[in-house]
Enzyme design. Structure first.
Site, PDB file in Angstrom:
ATOM      1  N   TYR A 290      21.575 -27.011  11.058  1.00  0.00           N
ATOM      2  CA  TYR A 290      21.913 -27.944  12.130  1.00  0.00           C
ATOM      3  C   TYR A 290      21.279 -27.519  13.455  1.00  0.00           C
ATOM      4  O   TYR A 290      20.761 -28.354  14.204  1.00  0.00           O
ATOM      5  CB  TYR A 290      23.435 -28.046  12.258  1.00  0.00           C
TER       6      TYR A 290
ATOM      7  N   HIS B 192      26.369 -27.511  23.325  1.00  0.00           N
ATOM      8  CA  HIS B 192      27.459 -27.487  22.347  1.00  0.00           C
ATOM      9  C   HIS B 192      27.307 -26.288  21.407  1.00  0.00           C
ATOM     10  O   HIS B 192      26.270 -26.127  20.785  1.00  0.00           O
ATOM     11  CB  HIS B 192      27.452 -28.761  21.502  1.00  0.00           C
TER      12      HIS B 192
ATOM     13  N   LYS C 226      17.773 -35.001  13.089  1.00  0.00           N
ATOM     14  CA  LYS C 226      16.526 -34.231  12.999  1.00  0.00           C
ATOM     15  C   LYS C 226      15.268 -35.000  13.428  1.00  0.00           C
ATOM     16  O   LYS C 226      14.200 -34.399  13.576  1.00  0.00           O
ATOM     17  CB  LYS C 226      16.320 -33.734  11.558  1.00  0.00           C
TER      18      LYS C 226
ATOM     19  N   PRO D  37      19.712 -40.445  10.226  1.00  0.00           N
ATOM     20  CA  PRO D  37      20.122 -39.791  11.483  1.00  0.00           C
ATOM     21  C   PRO D  37      21.248 -38.770  11.325  1.00  0.00           C
ATOM     22  O   PRO D  37      21.573 -38.082  12.295  1.00  0.00           O
ATOM     23  CB  PRO D  37      20.593 -40.975  12.345  1.00  0.00           C
TER      24      PRO D  37
ATOM     25  N   TYR E 248      32.008 -35.616  13.034  1.00  0.00           N
ATOM     26  CA  TYR E 248      31.464 -36.322  11.863  1.00  0.00           C
ATOM     27  C   TYR E 248      32.637 -36.608  10.934  1.00  0.00           C
ATOM     28  O   TYR E 248      33.375 -35.686  10.579  1.00  0.00           O
ATOM     29  CB  TYR E 248      30.446 -35.448  11.127  1.00  0.00           C
TER      30      TYR E 248
HETATM   31  C1  PHB Z   1      23.510 -39.326  18.737  1.00  0.00           C
HETATM   32  O1  PHB Z   1      23.960 -38.737  19.734  1.00  0.00           O
HETATM   33  O2  PHB Z   1      23.072 -40.474  18.800  1.00  0.00           O
HETATM   34  C2  PHB Z   1      23.526 -38.629  17.437  1.00  0.00           C
HETATM   35  C3  PHB Z   1      23.997 -37.325  17.372  1.00  0.00           C
HETATM   36  C4  PHB Z   1      24.048 -36.670  16.157  1.00  0.00           C
HETATM   37  C5  PHB Z   1      23.618 -37.314  15.017  1.00  0.00           C
HETATM   38  C6  PHB Z   1      23.131 -38.603  15.078  1.00  0.00           C
HETATM   39  C7  PHB Z   1      23.073 -39.268  16.295  1.00  0.00           C
HETATM   40  O3  PHB Z   1      23.712 -36.672  13.834  1.00  0.00           O
END
Ligand code: PHB
Ligand code: APR
Length: 389
Positions: free
Chosen positions: A384, A72, A296, A292, A200
């Protein structure tokens, strides 16, 4: 029994360390309290920084990741019902890769089995001792029989609830913690993801995240109350709530199906300092937890293990202790920067009831600035995709 390094815990930290040490000819045992099926059954995040992929490459376990991982170059942030793309690759020249932690764990277990390296699963009453002296010991019971392992070093890779950090005298350790007043309700589902990239969402009903494991398996999260019960969330309610938090185009595209996993996880920031006590070294979740939101957790485990394996390899090659001595400070510098980023993203995107309407207005102003400013977007992107080791 005697080994050079005794590793406690067969999560990603312990397995990765075991593999890197094995490749360097260092003799290590892994002692794990659960079964391998239990370890493989845990569903965790799955977003890898390039630095993590480099470590997995060095460990020789990245073939399937390169074949199946989804690369990505950007992500989307949705607020006030509108999605905005952050161009991670444009801002940093780097990407992130989606590949589930479960798959990494499987690849590491397979490599360990192929190497014939020893892992004791379902070890009971695991304890560690004498790590302040020259001859640390690990004790455990297996099938009713008591075992003792002598070693040069103990690697505490046994996660947040493990025995290693708890074996350190209270006066020698300092902990820093923030517990957030909400959790994440997660659903795993065998449907195509709603979008190519992660979304997000900041919404007045609470945070949401659309992520994935593959082109046919999606993962969705909703911010929920800490005392929420899974039974109160049949699939239909989950999908309805998710749709209500998404922008209308995304909500219309969402393909739903029966959940194959559903769980609630609390959010926490936690750091223990230092990460070394004599001949005991902590790595991964044993030493720190991040919420989460910035994905990280696994990436920090990989950087800890990178530093620890390099230090042990240098020590066994030359007798030097400089890298072992520098381990804790080196890790903690990177950890605190990831803690800051995860805390910041959590604050930016979630509903904090105690912050009221003023808090919401400030969030929207910050998000507006973030997506409109190349400098602010680049700062997010840089963190990120992962700060350098
Ligand atoms: C996930 O794919 O579970 C995941 C991805 C990004 C995040 C948190 C969890 O910030
Ligand atoms: N004795 C032996 N093993 C133990 C003990 C003990 N007393 N206590 C815990 N363990 C095992 C757990 O069963 C688990 O398999 O240690 C392992 C720790 O694994 P993780 O919790 O996955 O921690 P880590 O390997 O550091 O991985 C970090 O996983 O938790 C996520 O978000 C985190 O993605 C990050 C990554």
């Amino acid at each position: 029994m005697r080994v050079q390094v005794a590793i406690i815990g067969a999560g990603p930290s312990g397995l990765l360390l075991g593999q890197l040490l094995h490749l360097a000819g260092i003799d290590a045992i892994i002692v794990e309290q659960k079964s391998s099926d239990y370890v493989l059954g845990r569903i965790r995040a799955g977003l890898l920084e390039q630095g993590t992929i480099d470590v997995l490459d060095r460990a020789g376990v990245a073939a399937r990741l390169h074949a199946q991982g989804l690369v990505h170059g950007g992500l989307e942030i949705c607020f006030d019902g509108v999605r905005h793309r952050i161009d991670l690759h444009g801002a940093t020249g780097k990407n992130v890769t989606i590949y589930g932690q479960t798959e990494i764990t499987k690849d590491l277990m397979d490599a360990r089995a192929a190497a014939g390296a020893k892992t004791v699963y379902e070890a009971q009453e695991v304890s560690i001792g004498d790590f302040d002296g020259e001859q640390p010991k690990v004790r455990y019971r297996k099938d009713g029989v008591a075992h003792e392992v002598d070693c040069d070093f103990i690697a505490g890779c046994d996660g947040f609830h493990g025995v290693c950090r708890q074996s350190v005298p209270q006066a020698a350790i300092r902990t820093y913690e923030r517990v957030y007043p909400f959790g994440w309700l997660g659903v795993l589902c065998d449907t195509p993801p709603v979008s190519e990239e992660l979304i997000y969402v900041n919404h007045e009903r609470g945070f949401a995240l659309c992520t994935m494991r593959s082109r046919i398996r999606s993962r969705y999260y909703l911010q929920c109350a800490l005392d929420e019960k899974i039974e109160a969330w049949p699939d239909a309610r989950f999908w309805e709530e998710l749709r209500s938090r998404l922008d209308s185009a995304t909500a219309e595209r969402l393909i739903t199906g029966p959940s194959i996993e559903k769980s609630i996880a609390p959010l926490r920031s936690f750091v223990a300092e230092p990460m070394r006590f004599g001949r005991l070294f902590l790595a991964g979740d044993a030493a720190h937890i991040v919420p989460p939101t910035g994905a990280k957790g696994l990436n920090l485990a990989a950087s800890d293990v990178h530093y620890l394996s390099a230090a042990l390899i240098e020590h066994y090659a030359s007798g030097a202790t400089a890298e072992l001595d520098a381990y804790s400070a080196k890790c903690l510098r990177r950890i605190w920067r990831a803690e800051r980023f995860s805390w910041w993203m959590t604050n930016l995107l979630h509903r904090f009831p105690e912050n009221g309407a003023f808090g919401q207005k400030i969030q929207i102003a910050e998000l507006d600035y973030l997506v409109g400013s190349a400098a602010a977007s680049a700062a997010l992107a840089e963190n990120y995709v992962g700060l350098p080791y």
